[in-house]
Design a protein around this motif. Structure first.
Motif, PDB file in Angstrom:
ATOM      1  N   UNK A   1       0.244  -1.139 -10.715  1.00 30.17           N
ATOM      2  CA  UNK A   1      -0.969  -2.025 -10.708  1.00 30.17           C
ATOM      3  C   UNK A   1      -0.891  -3.233 -11.454  1.00 30.17           C
ATOM      4  N   UNK A   2      -0.234  -2.959 -12.779  1.00 31.17           N
ATOM      5  CA  UNK A   2      -0.173  -3.818 -13.932  1.00 31.17           C
ATOM      6  C   UNK A   2       0.939  -4.584 -13.588  1.00 31.17           C
ATOM      7  N   UNK A   3       2.195  -4.200 -13.011  1.00 26.54           N
ATOM      8  CA  UNK A   3       3.222  -5.068 -12.384  1.00 26.54           C
ATOM      9  C   UNK A   3       2.879  -5.784 -11.434  1.00 26.54           C
ATOM     10  N   UNK A   4       1.973  -5.279 -10.637  1.00 25.34           N
ATOM     11  CA  UNK A   4       1.485  -6.547  -9.433  1.00 25.34           C
ATOM     12  C   UNK A   4       0.692  -7.421 -10.068  1.00 25.34           C
ATOM     13  N   UNK A   5      -0.160  -7.080 -11.022  1.00 20.72           N
ATOM     14  CA  UNK A   5      -1.231  -8.360 -11.741  1.00 20.72           C
ATOM     15  C   UNK A   5      -0.130  -9.127 -12.394  1.00 20.72           C
ATOM     16  N   UNK A   6       0.900  -8.606 -12.891  1.00 17.47           N
ATOM     17  CA  UNK A   6       1.868  -9.408 -13.463  1.00 17.47           C
ATOM     18  C   UNK A   6       2.384 -10.773 -12.710  1.00 17.47           C
ATOM     19  N   UNK A   7       3.082 -10.074 -11.590  1.00 27.79           N
ATOM     20  CA  UNK A   7       3.526 -10.922 -10.414  1.00 27.79           C
ATOM     21  C   UNK A   7       2.598 -11.760 -10.023  1.00 27.79           C
ATOM     22  N   UNK A   8       1.420 -11.333  -9.638  1.00 27.14           N
ATOM     23  CA  UNK A   8       0.461 -12.184  -9.037  1.00 27.14           C
ATOM     24  C   UNK A   8       0.043 -13.486  -9.894  1.00 27.14           C
ATOM     25  N   UNK A   9      -0.147 -12.918 -11.341  1.00 26.80           N
ATOM     26  CA  UNK A   9      -0.398 -14.012 -12.396  1.00 26.80           C
ATOM     27  C   UNK A   9       0.819 -15.165 -12.429  1.00 26.80           C
ATOM     28  N   UNK A  10       2.114 -14.675 -12.494  1.00 25.67           N
ATOM     29  CA  UNK A  10       3.260 -15.548 -12.478  1.00 25.67           C
ATOM     30  C   UNK A  10       3.085 -16.636 -11.096  1.00 25.67           C
ATOM     31  N   UNK A  11       2.761 -15.706  -9.810  1.00 24.47           N
ATOM     32  CA  UNK A  11       2.792 -16.785  -8.792  1.00 24.47           C
ATOM     33  C   UNK A  11       1.906 -17.641  -8.903  1.00 24.47           C
ATOM     34  N   UNK A  12       0.654 -17.270  -9.451  1.00 28.05           N
ATOM     35  CA  UNK A  12      -0.271 -18.345  -9.832  1.00 28.05           C
ATOM     36  C   UNK A  12      -0.030 -19.524 -10.517  1.00 28.05           C
ATOM     37  N   UNK A  13       0.504 -18.950 -11.648  1.00 30.40           N
ATOM     38  CA  UNK A  13       1.114 -20.096 -12.486  1.00 30.40           C
ATOM     39  C   UNK A  13       2.212 -20.937 -11.997  1.00 30.40           C
TER      40      UNK A  13
ATOM     41  N   UNK B   1       0.679  -1.273  -0.132  1.00 26.82           N
ATOM     42  CA  UNK B   1      -0.075  -0.036  -0.087  1.00 26.82           C
ATOM     43  C   UNK B   1       0.770   1.261  -0.149  1.00 26.82           C
ATOM     44  N   UNK B   2       2.194   0.942   0.253  1.00 30.92           N
ATOM     45  CA  UNK B   2       2.764   2.630   0.000  1.00 30.92           C
ATOM     46  C   UNK B   2       2.846   3.280  -0.941  1.00 30.92           C
ATOM     47  N   UNK B   3       2.891   2.680  -2.129  1.00 39.94           N
ATOM     48  CA  UNK B   3       2.895   3.671  -3.424  1.00 39.94           C
ATOM     49  C   UNK B   3       1.144   4.187  -3.572  1.00 39.94           C
ATOM     50  N   UNK B   4       0.311   3.351  -3.131  1.00 37.60           N
ATOM     51  CA  UNK B   4      -0.999   3.738  -3.112  1.00 37.60           C
ATOM     52  C   UNK B   4      -1.275   4.869  -2.027  1.00 37.60           C
TER      53      UNK B   4
ATOM     54  N   UNK C   1      -1.679  18.108 -14.671  1.00 36.81           N
ATOM     55  CA  UNK C   1      -0.533  17.174 -15.327  1.00 36.81           C
ATOM     56  C   UNK C   1       0.007  16.512 -13.904  1.00 36.81           C
ATOM     57  N   UNK C   2       0.143  16.715 -12.979  1.00 37.57           N
ATOM     58  CA  UNK C   2       0.788  15.849 -12.021  1.00 37.57           C
ATOM     59  C   UNK C   2      -0.192  15.008 -11.680  1.00 37.57           C
ATOM     60  N   UNK C   3      -1.557  15.242 -11.759  1.00 39.16           N
ATOM     61  CA  UNK C   3      -2.431  14.046 -11.284  1.00 39.16           C
ATOM     62  C   UNK C   3      -2.304  13.044 -12.511  1.00 39.16           C
ATOM     63  N   UNK C   4      -2.404  13.460 -13.591  1.00 40.05           N
ATOM     64  CA  UNK C   4      -2.284  12.417 -14.742  1.00 40.05           C
ATOM     65  C   UNK C   4      -1.008  11.806 -14.794  1.00 40.05           C
ATOM     66  N   UNK C   5       0.139  12.247 -14.399  1.00 39.55           N
ATOM     67  CA  UNK C   5       1.543  11.751 -14.263  1.00 39.55           C
ATOM     68  C   UNK C   5       1.631  10.382 -13.022  1.00 39.55           C
ATOM     69  N   UNK C   6       1.026  11.043 -12.004  1.00 40.36           N
ATOM     70  CA  UNK C   6       0.839  10.107 -11.009  1.00 40.36           C
ATOM     71  C   UNK C   6      -0.217   8.914 -11.191  1.00 40.36           C
ATOM     72  N   UNK C   7      -1.147   9.383 -11.816  1.00 38.99           N
ATOM     73  CA  UNK C   7      -2.215   8.084 -12.157  1.00 38.99           C
ATOM     74  C   UNK C   7      -1.702   7.083 -13.118  1.00 38.99           C
ATOM     75  N   UNK C   8      -0.868   7.566 -14.085  1.00 38.35           N
ATOM     76  CA  UNK C   8      -0.244   6.738 -14.981  1.00 38.35           C
ATOM     77  C   UNK C   8       0.648   5.650 -14.250  1.00 38.35           C
ATOM     78  N   UNK C   9       1.603   6.340 -13.323  1.00 39.90           N
ATOM     79  CA  UNK C   9       2.567   5.557 -12.540  1.00 39.90           C
ATOM     80  C   UNK C   9       1.827   4.541 -11.649  1.00 39.90           C
ATOM     81  N   UNK C  10       0.487   5.167 -11.282  1.00 35.01           N
ATOM     82  CA  UNK C  10      -0.113   4.096 -10.516  1.00 35.01           C
ATOM     83  C   UNK C  10      -0.544   3.037 -11.089  1.00 35.01           C
TER      84      UNK C  10
END
Length: 98
Positions: free
Chosen positions: A75-87, A44-47, A62-71
């Motif tokens: 999230x995509x990175x976490x999803x990928x890691x979770x998917x790999x762990x499930x596999x 949760x730290x980045x969130x 602009x800041x909101x847009x940039x930070x939302x893109x980073x978030x």
């Protein structure tokens, strides 16, 4: 873990839709909904940092847009890691059954 992936993908879609209009209220609502699960996963730290940005009245569009893109990337990175762990777990289960 599968439920986390579904919820995370839904959150990305919500963030994308809210970002189109720079709807801070919708962005805040999405983060608020996400927070309990992320706290349980200790991710949760980045969130939390993103949430502070959304509540910062001095943060421009602009800041909101940039930070939302980073978030969303995080999230995509976490999803990928979770998917790999499930596999890996499924693969390990298959090996045990042989």
């Amino acid at each position: 873990m599968g439920l986390f992936i579904e919820e995370a993908e839904r959150s990305i879609l919500e963030l994308q839709e809210a970002l189109k209009k720079t709807d801070r209220e919708k962005l805040r609502e999405t983060v608020h909904r996400m927070l309990p699960v992320w706290e349980l996963l200790q991710a949760d730290k980045p969130l939390q940092a993103y949430r502070r940005t959304l509540h910062d009245e001095n943060a421009d569009e602009g800041t909101i847009r940039e930070e939302t893109e980073k978030m969303m990337a995080y999230i995509r990175e976490l999803v990928m890691k979770a998917g790999n762990e499930i596999a890996n777990l499924e693969h390990g289960t298959e090996d045990t059954d042989c």
